[in-house]
Design an enzyme around this catalytic site. Structure first.
Site, PDB file in Angstrom:
ATOM      1  N   LEU A 140       8.081  -8.234  41.805  1.00 26.27           N
ATOM      2  CA  LEU A 140       8.452  -9.618  41.539  1.00 26.27           C
ATOM      3  C   LEU A 140       8.972  -9.668  40.114  1.00 26.27           C
ATOM      4  O   LEU A 140       8.432  -8.983  39.229  1.00 26.27           O
ATOM      5  CB  LEU A 140       7.247 -10.559  41.687  1.00 26.27           C
ATOM      6  CG  LEU A 140       6.737 -10.856  43.100  1.00 26.27           C
ATOM      7  CD1 LEU A 140       5.513 -11.765  43.036  1.00 26.27           C
ATOM      8  CD2 LEU A 140       7.818 -11.493  43.964  1.00 26.27           C
ATOM      9  N   ASP A 141      10.001 -10.461  39.871  1.00 29.38           N
ATOM     10  CA  ASP A 141      10.546 -10.587  38.520  1.00 29.38           C
ATOM     11  C   ASP A 141       9.494 -11.139  37.568  1.00 29.38           C
ATOM     12  O   ASP A 141       8.515 -11.773  37.981  1.00 29.38           O
ATOM     13  CB  ASP A 141      11.754 -11.519  38.513  1.00 29.38           C
ATOM     14  CG  ASP A 141      12.929 -10.947  39.284  1.00 29.38           C
ATOM     15  OD1 ASP A 141      12.979  -9.706  39.459  1.00 29.38           O
ATOM     16  OD2 ASP A 141      13.789 -11.729  39.714  1.00 29.38           O
ATOM     17  N   GLN A 142       9.734 -10.949  36.280  1.00 27.46           N
ATOM     18  CA  GLN A 142       8.804 -11.417  35.263  1.00 27.46           C
ATOM     19  C   GLN A 142       8.528 -12.910  35.391  1.00 27.46           C
ATOM     20  O   GLN A 142       7.392 -13.363  35.235  1.00 27.46           O
ATOM     21  CB  GLN A 142       9.361 -11.111  33.875  1.00 27.46           C
ATOM     22  CG  GLN A 142       8.431 -11.532  32.736  1.00 27.46           C
ATOM     23  CD  GLN A 142       9.078 -11.352  31.378  1.00 27.46           C
ATOM     24  OE1 GLN A 142      10.246 -10.989  31.270  1.00 27.46           O
ATOM     25  NE2 GLN A 142       8.337 -11.602  30.316  1.00 27.46           N
ATOM     26  N   THR A 153       8.871 -14.742  38.147  1.00 30.27           N
ATOM     27  CA  THR A 153       8.490 -15.129  39.506  1.00 30.27           C
ATOM     28  C   THR A 153       6.985 -14.972  39.676  1.00 30.27           C
ATOM     29  O   THR A 153       6.408 -13.964  39.262  1.00 30.27           O
ATOM     30  CB  THR A 153       9.228 -14.276  40.553  1.00 30.27           C
ATOM     31  OG1 THR A 153      10.632 -14.429  40.379  1.00 30.27           O
ATOM     32  CG2 THR A 153       8.850 -14.695  41.957  1.00 30.27           C
TER      33      THR A 153
END
Length: 264
Positions: free
Chosen positions: A115-117, A119
């Site tokens: 997951l992105d930073q 998200t």
């Protein structure tokens, strides 16, 4: 029993520090390996580390009870083993007894995908590489659902258009390392679509695993993502009682009950 939890014999032998990938052929030639009392010669056969009896020269190997973790990932953490600039999700477990036990047993807890930073939401972690590979492999078409807060509120007419365009697939704009590309059909849902007049929240369900897929889908629709939270993956739904940064450990029996039945 589903094969989603099974891993190759060579991985088990390496985990027990009996050989390496380079030396596996020699190891098999010099030793007698049995799985459930049957001698095997192929290191790539799939075995169940938790339930199968694996013996080397008639000496049983200790069974491996893999760990499966459900985490409500907070913002500002990255899904990496280490980072010089950001916090990594494993830092949330450093002082936990189960994590220290894993280290002593030589097991490594890894994120299932990323997951992105910025998200948040459902992130699975496990010591079972085979399980992780199954969930993240694009050809398995694992469904992932996100709650999206839109930057710009949309009307009912626009919401219906979003839904229809998503069903057909979209041309996603280029983003960093990914060039412009065609998305597969996906699903967009708006709560109370029949009765409300405007919306700034929707649910997006994807299966292809394209880089920054949800953000690029919303961009292709002429909007932007303000906040993004994953709430389910492969039928596993984030426990609403978990606050950001909190987690719970799922044993395999519980995990099987949560998984989408088509994967079992």
């Amino acid at each position: 029993m589903t094969k989603i939890f099974y891993e190759s014999l060579v991985n088990i032998l390496i985990c027990h520090k009996l050989c390496s990938k380079r030396s596996i052929r020699s190891f098999l030639n010099k030793n007698r390996i049995t799985v459930n009392q049957k001698q095997v010669h192929d290191s790539k056969i799939l075995v169940d580390a938790q339930n199968d009896e694996i013996c080397v020269n008639d000496i049983p190997l200790k069974k491996i009870n893999h760990v499966y973790v459900m985490l409500n990932k907070p913002q500002m953490y990255v899904c990496a083993k280490k980072s010089d600039r950001h916090k990594v999700v494993n830092e949330l477990f450093y002082d936990q007894d189960f994590y220290q036990k894993l280290k002593k047993e030589g097991l490594e807890l890894n994120t299932v995908g990323r997951l992105d930073q910025d998200t948040t939401g459902l992130l699975l972690l496990t010591t079972n590489g085979a399980f992780s590979n199954f969930i993240t492999r694009p050809e398995n078409k694992i469904s992932k659902t996100y709650i999206v807060e839109l930057e710009n509120t949309v009307s009912k007419q626009q919401a219906v258009k979003y839904i229809e365009l998503a069903k057909k697939g979209l041309i996603l704009p280029a983003d960093k390392k990914a060039g412009e590309q065609q998305s597969k059909p996906c699903r967009i849902d708006f709560c109370n679509l029949e009765n409300a007049d405007s919306f700034n929240i929707c649910y997006v369900t994807v299966t292809s695993g394209i880089f920054h897929e949800v953000k690029r889908i919303i961009l292709a629709l002429g909007n932007r993502v303000k906040n993004l939270k994953r709430v389910s993956i492969a039928g596993i739904v984030l426990d609403e009682n978990l606050e950001p940064g909190q987690y719970k450990i799922l044993d395999r029996d519980k995990l099987e009950k949560l998984l989408d039945k088509k994967f079992l």
